[in-house]
Design a protein around this motif. Structure first.
Motif, short mmCIF file in Angstrom:
data_model
loop_
_atom_site.label_atom_id
_atom_site.label_comp_id
_atom_site.label_asym_id
_atom_site.label_seq_id
_atom_site.Cartn_x
_atom_site.Cartn_y
_atom_site.Cartn_z
N UNK A 146 87.22 19.58 62.70
CA UNK A 146 86.98 20.88 62.94
C UNK A 146 86.66 21.58 61.49
N UNK A 147 87.37 21.16 60.66
CA UNK A 147 87.22 21.72 59.17
C UNK A 147 88.02 20.62 58.00
N UNK B 88 97.28 22.80 66.38
CA UNK B 88 96.33 22.14 65.73
C UNK B 88 96.97 21.15 65.00
N UNK B 89 96.29 20.34 64.40
CA UNK B 89 96.83 19.13 63.41
C UNK B 89 95.99 19.07 62.09
N UNK C 150 96.23 21.26 47.97
CA UNK C 150 96.00 22.31 48.68
C UNK C 150 96.12 23.64 48.30
N UNK C 151 95.20 24.57 48.48
CA UNK C 151 95.47 25.96 47.71
C UNK C 151 95.85 26.60 49.17
N UNK C 152 96.55 27.63 49.01
CA UNK C 152 97.30 28.18 50.39
C UNK C 152 96.22 29.01 50.96
N UNK C 153 95.39 29.65 50.11
CA UNK C 153 94.25 30.74 51.02
C UNK C 153 93.45 29.64 51.51
N UNK C 154 92.96 28.69 51.01
CA UNK C 154 92.11 27.54 51.70
C UNK C 154 92.52 27.03 52.94
N UNK C 155 93.85 26.73 52.82
CA UNK C 155 94.46 26.11 54.04
C UNK C 155 94.57 27.02 55.27
N UNK C 156 94.87 28.28 54.79
CA UNK C 156 95.19 29.32 56.03
C UNK C 156 93.79 29.74 56.58
N UNK C 157 92.79 29.80 55.62
CA UNK C 157 91.36 30.14 56.03
C UNK C 157 90.96 28.92 57.10
N UNK C 158 91.10 27.83 56.61
CA UNK C 158 90.79 26.47 57.58
C UNK C 158 91.22 27.10 59.03
N UNK D 3 92.12 19.53 61.15
CA UNK D 3 91.65 19.61 59.74
C UNK D 3 92.16 18.61 58.96
N UNK D 4 90.72 18.02 58.27
CA UNK D 4 90.83 16.79 57.39
C UNK D 4 91.31 17.39 56.10
#
Length: 141
Positions: A110-111, A58-59, A117-125, A90-91
């Motif tokens: 893709x997202x 992933x990028x 950056x919030x950790x939860x948001x990044x990991x969910x994406x 992910x942008x």
């Protein structure tokens, strides 16, 4: 124990692209905390070079960078027909006003995750982008 965002429990190899060294460091720390392997690039040109010689799962890419923006990198990748032309991408951007999240999907992402950056948001994406079918943009931020 934190759930890994990949489908089969293995660490992901992630290419993170940003022209800001502090942002690179933050994402590196987040990825490492989840057991993933982060490789950094500080420009769009460097990202394309790394993708041409290395495989990534992933990028994550900043939208606003000098010389070659994240949008230009994704446009090039998606039309190149190269071996990583369909890499989940992910942008990442602090500019949440110039484009609506759905517009990133139309651009080939893709997202989308907003900065800071919030950790939860990044990991969910990441999880959505790895597991979902292509073209599954959701707002994360």
């Amino acid at each position: 124990m934190t759930e890994r965002p990949d489908a089969d429990g293995r660490p992901l190899k992630v290419l993170y692209v940003d022209d800001d060294p502090m942002n690179l460091r933050v994402v590196q720390e987040i990825l490492g905390a989840f057991g993933h392997l982060g490789a950094m690039a500080n420009s769009g040109e460097e990202a394309l070079e790394r993708l041409s010689i290395e495989a990534f799962d992933i990028m994550l890419i900043d939208i606003h960078m000098p010389v070659m923006s994240g949008v230009e990198v994704v446009r090039f990748l998606r039309t190149s027909g190269g071996r990583q032309c369909d890499i989940p991408t992910i942008a990442l951007t602090a500019d949440v006003y110039s484009r609506r999240p759905a517009e990133y999907l139309a651009l080939g992402f893709n997202d989308f995750v907003s900065k800071p950056i919030l950790v939860a948001d990044l990991m969910s994406a990441i999880k959505r982008s790895i597991k979902a079918q292509p073209q599954t943009l959701r707002w994360a931020g």
